[in-house]
Design a protein around this motif. Structure first.
Motif, short mmCIF file in Angstrom:
data_model
loop_
_atom_site.label_atom_id
_atom_site.label_comp_id
_atom_site.label_asym_id
_atom_site.label_seq_id
_atom_site.Cartn_x
_atom_site.Cartn_y
_atom_site.Cartn_z
N ALA A 23 0.82 -1.21 0.00
CA ALA A 23 0.00 0.00 0.00
C ALA A 23 0.85 1.25 0.00
CB ALA A 23 -0.93 -0.01 1.22
N ASP A 27 0.65 4.44 -2.41
CA ASP A 27 0.46 5.78 -1.89
C ASP A 27 1.57 6.72 -2.33
OD1 ASP A 27 -1.80 5.03 -0.71
OD2 ASP A 27 -0.96 4.66 1.27
N ALA A 353 -8.72 -5.59 2.68
CA ALA A 353 -8.85 -4.13 2.75
C ALA A 353 -7.94 -3.44 1.75
CB ALA A 353 -8.55 -3.66 4.17
N VAL A 354 -6.71 -3.95 1.63
CA VAL A 354 -5.78 -3.37 0.64
C VAL A 354 -6.33 -3.55 -0.77
CG1 VAL A 354 -3.49 -3.61 -0.37
CG2 VAL A 354 -3.74 -3.57 2.10
N SER A 356 -9.52 -3.98 -1.71
CA SER A 356 -10.68 -3.10 -1.94
C SER A 356 -10.25 -1.64 -2.05
CB SER A 356 -11.69 -3.28 -0.82
OG SER A 356 -11.12 -2.94 0.43
N SER A 357 -9.28 -1.24 -1.21
CA SER A 357 -8.79 0.14 -1.30
C SER A 357 -8.12 0.41 -2.64
CB SER A 357 -7.81 0.43 -0.16
OG SER A 357 -8.42 0.26 1.09
N PHE A 358 -7.36 -0.56 -3.09
CA PHE A 358 -6.70 -0.39 -4.39
C PHE A 358 -7.73 -0.30 -5.50
CE2 PHE A 358 -5.00 -2.29 -8.28
CZ PHE A 358 -3.91 -1.46 -8.51
N TRP A 359 -8.75 -1.14 -5.43
CA TRP A 359 -9.78 -1.11 -6.48
C TRP A 359 -10.54 0.22 -6.45
CZ3 TRP A 359 -10.55 -3.53 -10.77
CH2 TRP A 359 -11.79 -3.43 -11.41
N ALA A 360 -10.90 0.66 -5.22
CA ALA A 360 -11.58 1.95 -5.12
C ALA A 360 -10.67 3.08 -5.60
CB ALA A 360 -12.02 2.19 -3.67
N LEU A 361 -9.39 2.99 -5.25
CA LEU A 361 -8.44 4.00 -5.70
C LEU A 361 -8.30 3.98 -7.22
CD1 LEU A 361 -6.29 6.12 -4.99
CD2 LEU A 361 -4.64 4.26 -4.81
N ARG A 362 -8.29 2.79 -7.78
CA ARG A 362 -8.18 2.69 -9.24
C ARG A 362 -9.40 3.34 -9.91
NH1 ARG A 362 -9.81 -0.69 -13.37
NH2 ARG A 362 -8.30 -0.97 -15.06
N HIS A 364 -11.30 5.63 -8.62
CA HIS A 364 -11.21 7.08 -8.41
C HIS A 364 -10.19 7.71 -9.36
CE1 HIS A 364 -10.81 10.92 -6.38
NE2 HIS A 364 -9.50 10.73 -6.32
#
Length: 742
Positions: A23, A27, A353-354, A356-362, A364
């Motif tokens: 992550a 970041d 969580a990483v 899902s965060s990566f997918w949401a970040l992608r 976005h």
């Protein structure tokens, strides 16, 4: 045996740290993208910058101004933003969907693989550790049983040797045998046999027949007796299933004297009791211990009945007693520690969580890329639009300082962008003679009192040339909704002013020509009208002259005649004045005038034509009308044209129906004059083209009368319209506002 581990192992720490390291990589890349100044290749202006962020404020004049107000330094910041957009954002938009997402996705995939491999390795390590512990424990039990059985062999050897010695009493042997069996409860019988395998003595006596299977139908173990005699050492026999369904094994220990078998000591061992007695309690908490034959049948076992097996097992040869027997241990399923479960669950949850965060970040970032690409296109489009405009754009902050000018404004006034941006009032393009007036207008704009319809001002080019400009001001609103300044659109209306002046001059010439034409058409009527007072004047003058020549006259007789002569002369002069005023060409001159007086003059010009065509004129003019501010000749021309058209429209009407009405009233919208006729009316086809130039329903008409009339009324900010007369014919109205022309 397997021992529990306490604390967090290095492998667990690796698993915990791996998702965060991945992550962190993502970041860091995002931080570089969000802050181009942090990138080694980005010392320039930001690729998207404040000017582009402000584009969200809106479009049009306010939107353009909001973009520019956000840029420090005005147009220079816009240029810097363009460079950043051109070289920074475009590169990011091209590269990010390719290698950036590939590297990030690969890093995340490696994180998943590493976490999965770690968990699998931990699981395999636990299984291997359990297996190693199982093997160690099985070997320990096997060694313990081997030691116990070996010890029994030694004791039976001593008992046999003592039995073969003369002088040892049977009671002493029985006592020693009993003590041995009490110490080793799994040794259920000790017997002494002669060389012919006949029982000499057994302790206890009754177990022998049961152990040998005499009552259970199990075959004897004479093979072990023979092996012990022939080998000269202890020999174990095959397992024997007794009547009580338990399995026993026999051990034969030979005693030789003089090279010949003198005595055979036999011990009977219960496999079930052996396992039960010699297996420690902690062992059964972890394993199920079994004695199995070469066919896999369970001969004896010790286990914790309520514990499920894990499937992990290990078997070693059980020798002695041998004969194909195996000692097998089956591990129970052990409960993992709460800490291990929590750590494993935390690793899985953090990994998810990483992900899902990566997918949401992608998602976005992709939306951001799309938005920035659209913003880039919009900015390029806006810049091209600004450069192509002929309208000057000029932005000012709340203090009046110029923050932006477009190329059209620079070309309009002759000063460059660098010279204008940052200027404060008075501006270099303000004419000195107009500086005070323009300053007052600027103050009104900054106070928020700028007219929505714009205002005219006279500006100055760099070469000193003056030009008229029409200026529209709109407020600049930033992204937070704050008022940051004003955006002005400046139009050079010099050419339009010249065109309006030329058009006005042409209209005046056309109006003058129309009046001359009208007067030409009225010439015969006016000549007849003028002939009457002139004839009367001539008659009164001749009569007066005759009286004077005769010498017989009285003053009282001549006075009335001379007064009548003066009236006729005044009448003729009024006719000539009206004609002169009507056809006189002069500059438009607006002044307060009485509409009713204008109507009287117009009707006076057309009275003779009306009488000749049998038209009755009925005027109903309201008393006390307020004066209008207008050009008297122009308004009189409108009235003359409308009255003449009304007279001509009734050419086909019977004489008794030829009535022309003229009325004036005062209303809220102004003073209204109406001209009524009872002619044939106006058809729908004619109504559509009635005001078109050169359109006329008369055979000899020019088609300019009504067009000129409407232009004159609109010039005085009035309105001209018509409607059908309910009694037949047409009603024409025009309204002039109070104080028209001011």
């Amino acid at each position: 045996m397997v021992r529990k581990r306490g604390g967090i192992t290095p492998r667990v720490w690796v698993a915990l740290c791996a998702p965060f390291r991945a992550a962190g990589i993502v970041d860091n890349r995002i931080a570089v993208f969000r802050n181009p100044a942090a990138s080694p290749r980005a010392p320039r202006q930001g690729s998207i910058g404040a000017p582009l962020r402000a584009a969200r404020c809106g479009t049009g004049e306010a939107g353009v101004g909001s973009i520019l107000e956000q840029a420090p330094g005005g147009q220079n910041a816009v240029d810097a933003a363009e460079i950043g957009v051109r070289h920074g954002l475009r590169d990011d938009l091209r590269a990010a969907p390719g290698w950036y997402w590939l590297v990030s996705s690969s890093a995340l995939a490696l994180v998943f693989v590493a976490v999965g491999a770690l968990l699998w390795h931990l699981h395999r390590s636990d299984l291997e550790e359990q297996r190693v512990g199982l093997i160690s424990d099985v070997l320990w039990v096997e060694q313990n049983l081997h030691f116990q059985l070996g010890k029994v062999e030694d004791v039976l050897q001593e008992l046999g040797r003592d039995s073969a010695i003369d002088g040892v009493s049977d009671d002493l042997l029985g006592a020693r045998a009993g003590l041995l069996m009490r110490v080793n409860p799994w040794l259920v019988q000790i017997a002494w046999l002669d060389a012919e395998e006949r029982a000499i003595r057994a302790i206890p006596a009754e177990i022998g027949a049961s152990a040998r299977g005499d009552s259970g139908g199990v075959a004897s173990t004479n093979e072990a007796f023979g092996f012990a005699r022939s080998l000269g050492k202890a020999s174990w026999g095959q397992p024997i299933r007794a009547a009580n369904k338990e399995y026993y094994v026999e051990v034969y220990v030979p005693q030789f004297r003089g090279g010949r078998l003198a005595l055979m000591t036999r011990g009977v061992v219960s496999l079930s009791l052996l396992i039960q007695q010699e297996t420690p309690w902690w062992y059964t908490e972890k394993y199920s211990l079994q004695v199995v034959d070469d066919g896999g049948g369970v001969l004896a076992s010790k286990s914790k009945v309520d514990a499920p097996a894990s499937g992990l097992s290990y078997a070693v040869a059980f020798d002695p007693p041998g004969a194909g027997l195996m000692l097998r241990a089956i591990a129970y399923k052990t409960e993992t520690s709460l800490l291990s479960n929590l750590i494993g669950a935390a690793i899985v949850l953090l990994t998810l969580a990483v992900a899902s965060s990566f997918w949401a970040l992608r998602r976005h970032m992709l939306r951001r890329y799309s938005a920035e690409a659209a913003l880039l296109e919009a900015h390029a489009f806006r810049k091209a639009m600004e450069d192509s405009l002929t309208t000057g754009l000029r932005a000012r902050d709340l203090t009046g300082r110029v923050t932006y000018v477009n190329p059209a404004f620079c070309n309009m006034v002759g000063w460059s962008r660098e010279e204008l941006v940052g200027c404060t009032p008075p501006m270099p393009y303000w004419p000195p003679e107009e500086s005070e007036q323009i300053g007052w207008l600027l103050g009104s704009v900054l106070a928020g009192e700028a007219p929505r319809e714009g205002f005219e001002a006279r500006l100055m080019r760099r070469n000193g040339e003056r030009f008229d400009a029409l200026i529209y001001e709109a407020p600049l609103i930033d992204a937070q909704g704050r008022h940051t300044g004003w955006m002005g659109s400046v139009l050079d209306i010099s050419a339009r002013k010249r065109a309006e002046d030329q058009l006005r001059a042409q209209q005046e010439r056309l109006q003058s020509t129309a009046r001359l034409v009208t007067m030409g058409e009225l010439a015969s009527t006016l000549a007849h009208e003028l002939n009457q007072p002139l004839s009367a004047i001539a008659s009164y003058a001749t009569g007066s002259a005759n009286k004077l020549e005769s010498g017989s006259y009285a003053t009282a007789e001549l006075a009335p005649v001379l007064r009548k002569l003066g009236v006729q002369a005044k009448h003729a002069g009024e006719i000539i004045r009206r004609v002169h005023d009507f056809v006189c060409r002069a500059e438009p001159k607006r002044a307060p005038c009485d509409l009713n007086a204008l109507v009287d003059d117009a009707l006076g010009l057309l009275d003779a034509q009306a009488r000749r065509q049998g038209v009755r004129v009925q005027a109903e003019l309201a008393a006390g009308l307020p004066q209008i501010f207008a050009d008297r000749v122009m308004i009189e021309q409108v009235v003359v044209n409308l009255v003449r058209n009304a007279i001509d429209a009734m050419a086909g009407t019977p004489l008794e129906g030829r009535l022309l009405g003229v009325t004036s009233i005062n209303g809220d919208a102004g003073v209204t004059l109406s001209v009524l006729d009872r002619g044939s009316g106006i058809s729908a086809e004619v109504a559509e083209r009635l005001y078109a130039p050169f359109f006329s329903t008369k055979e000899e008409g020019m088609g300019m009368g009504l067009n000129i009339c409407r232009s004159i009324i609109e010039l005085h900010q009035g309105r001209l319209w018509f409607e059908p007369n309910p009694e037949g014919g047409t009603l024409f109205h025009f309204t002039l506002p109070h104080g028209s022309g001011t």
